[in-house]
Every structure is written in C-alpha cells, then in structure tokens.
Design an enzyme around this catalytic site. Sequence first.
Site, PDB file in Angstrom:
ATOM      1  N   ARG A  30       0.829  -1.147   0.027  1.00 21.35           N
ATOM      2  CA  ARG A  30      -0.018  -0.065   0.190  1.00 21.35           C
ATOM      3  C   ARG A  30       0.893   1.250  -0.014  1.00 21.35           C
ATOM      4  O   ARG A  30       1.747   1.241   0.670  1.00 21.35           O
ATOM      5  CB  ARG A  30      -0.989   0.023   1.376  1.00 21.35           C
ATOM      6  N   ASP A  31       0.221   2.085  -0.714  1.00 17.95           N
ATOM      7  CA  ASP A  31       1.267   3.463  -1.046  1.00 17.95           C
ATOM      8  C   ASP A  31       1.111   4.202   0.804  1.00 17.95           C
ATOM      9  O   ASP A  31      -0.098   4.004   1.199  1.00 17.95           O
ATOM     10  CB  ASP A  31       0.518   4.373  -1.814  1.00 17.95           C
ATOM     11  N   ILE A  32       2.142   4.799   1.045  1.00 21.51           N
ATOM     12  CA  ILE A  32       2.012   5.179   2.486  1.00 21.51           C
ATOM     13  C   ILE A  32       1.244   6.362   2.551  1.00 21.51           C
ATOM     14  O   ILE A  32       0.688   6.868   3.718  1.00 21.51           O
ATOM     15  CB  ILE A  32       3.612   5.517   2.896  1.00 21.51           C
ATOM     16  N   ASN A  88       4.329   7.168 -12.992  1.00 20.68           N
ATOM     17  CA  ASN A  88       4.756   8.782 -13.073  1.00 20.68           C
ATOM     18  C   ASN A  88       6.234   8.527 -13.823  1.00 20.68           C
ATOM     19  O   ASN A  88       6.958   7.598 -13.362  1.00 20.68           O
ATOM     20  CB  ASN A  88       4.900   9.454 -11.983  1.00 20.68           C
ATOM     21  N   HIS A 101       7.483   1.658 -10.559  1.00 22.06           N
ATOM     22  CA  HIS A 101       6.390   1.352  -9.860  1.00 22.06           C
ATOM     23  C   HIS A 101       5.151   1.605 -10.669  1.00 22.06           C
ATOM     24  O   HIS A 101       5.304   2.751 -11.186  1.00 22.06           O
ATOM     25  CB  HIS A 101       6.282   1.844  -8.363  1.00 22.06           C
ATOM     26  N   HIS A 103       1.369   2.575  -9.944  1.00 21.31           N
ATOM     27  CA  HIS A 103       0.203   2.912  -9.322  1.00 21.31           C
ATOM     28  C   HIS A 103      -0.998   2.047  -9.419  1.00 21.31           C
ATOM     29  O   HIS A 103      -1.592   2.402 -10.731  1.00 21.31           O
ATOM     30  CB  HIS A 103       0.005   4.377  -9.048  1.00 21.31           C
TER      31      HIS A 103
HETATM   32  P1  5GP Z   1       5.877   8.494  -7.656  1.00 20.98           P
HETATM   33  O1  5GP Z   1       5.497   9.682  -7.401  1.00 20.98           O
HETATM   34  O2  5GP Z   1       7.510   8.287  -7.547  1.00 20.98           O
HETATM   35  O3  5GP Z   1       5.241   7.911  -8.832  1.00 20.98           O
HETATM   36  O4  5GP Z   1       5.280   7.729  -6.211  1.00 20.98           O
HETATM   37  C1  5GP Z   1       5.956   7.443  -5.289  1.00 20.98           C
HETATM   38  C2  5GP Z   1       4.913   6.791  -4.258  1.00 20.98           C
HETATM   39  O5  5GP Z   1       5.686   6.257  -3.254  1.00 20.98           O
HETATM   40  C3  5GP Z   1       4.259   8.019  -3.733  1.00 20.98           C
HETATM   41  O6  5GP Z   1       2.950   7.902  -4.080  1.00 20.98           O
HETATM   42  C4  5GP Z   1       4.420   8.004  -1.939  1.00 20.98           C
HETATM   43  O7  5GP Z   1       3.416   8.029  -1.196  1.00 20.98           O
HETATM   44  C5  5GP Z   1       5.037   6.317  -2.149  1.00 20.98           C
HETATM   45  N1  5GP Z   1       5.865   6.178  -0.753  1.00 20.98           N
HETATM   46  C6  5GP Z   1       7.134   6.838  -0.535  1.00 20.98           C
HETATM   47  N2  5GP Z   1       7.702   6.410   0.327  1.00 20.98           N
HETATM   48  C7  5GP Z   1       7.087   5.416   0.835  1.00 20.98           C
HETATM   49  C8  5GP Z   1       7.525   4.373   1.718  1.00 20.98           C
HETATM   50  O8  5GP Z   1       8.145   4.343   2.535  1.00 20.98           O
HETATM   51  N3  5GP Z   1       6.287   3.290   1.724  1.00 20.98           N
HETATM   52  C9  5GP Z   1       5.268   3.335   1.047  1.00 20.98           C
HETATM   53  N4  5GP Z   1       4.413   2.395   1.354  1.00 20.98           N
HETATM   54  N5  5GP Z   1       5.277   4.254   0.196  1.00 20.98           N
HETATM   55  C10 5GP Z   1       5.864   5.098  -0.137  1.00 20.98           C
END
Ligand code: 5GP
Length: 112
Positions: A30-32, A88, A101, A103
């Site tokens: 899950r996203d944090i 992204n 990754h 989403h």
């Molecule tokens: P991006 O913007 O790089 O596509 O998305 C990165 C995602 O990783 C963000 O939605 C952010 O909330 C999530 N994220 C960042 N650090 C952590 C973490 O330590 N644990 C989890 N579960 N999600 C994270």
Amino acid sequence: MSTDCLFCNIASGKTDTPFLFENDNLVVFRDINPHAPVHLLIVPRRHIRSINDLTPQDDAILAELFFVSREMAKQEGVSESGYKLLFNVERGGGQVIFHLHLHLMGGWERKA
Ligand code: 5GP
Ligand code: ZN
C-alpha cells in the site's frame, strides 16, 4: 539492487512494509500516502529507474505488472467499480521514487 534505493530496500524485505502479494519478480504494497481509498504500488524487485530505462528484455516484467495489477484490483474489490493504473515518469511526470512502480488507484465508487 541499490542499497540507497527505498523501493529496493522495501522489495527485498529490509523494511517492515507488509506485502499484499509477492513473487520472485515483484511485490505489492500500500502507498504510505494514499491518493485514493485503494492505492497500491506494484513494484518489480529488480531496480529499473523508470519507464525510460526499460529494454526489450523487460517485456515479461512489464506484462506481469499489468496482470498482477488486474488481480490486485479484484482482490481489493475495485475491479468492477473501476480503477486507474499510472506510471509517473521522471521528475516532470511526478516521479519521486526512481525505482519503477505502477500505481493502482480506485475505490471511489465501489459497487454495493
Ligand atoms: P511516484 O511519485 O514516484 O510515482 O510515487 C512514489 C509513491 O511512493 C508516492 O505515492 C509515495 O506516497 C509512496 N511512498 C514513498 N515512500 C514510501 C514508503 O516508505 N512506503 C510506502 N508504502 N510508500 C511510499
Ligand atoms: Zn531500486
């Protein structure tokens, strides 16, 4: 594997992040900071920086990311109500974690 990459560390089990699914190639957690009632990240174990860095040898992992996303949507109960799949790509595209990754976001209008 890059030891200073957060998602390499999560995917290799070095943190306490629980996995909703894992296999030899990828993990799901899950996203944090969720942007939807259901917000999962589908993450290859192997370090790939972004979509820009994929090579023809990555066909299989890319397909697997999508197939596993579809199964996770079912598992989370958003398959029928609908969901978004999003990459992204690099800073201008909103990427902040430079480890590929996907989403999965949904759950705004779950069917009763
Ligand atoms: P991006 O913007 O790089 O596509 O998305 C990165 C995602 O990783 C963000 O939605 C952010 O909330 C999530 N994220 C960042 N650090 C952590 C973490 O330590 N644990 C989890 N579960 N999600 C994270
Ligand atoms: Zn990484």
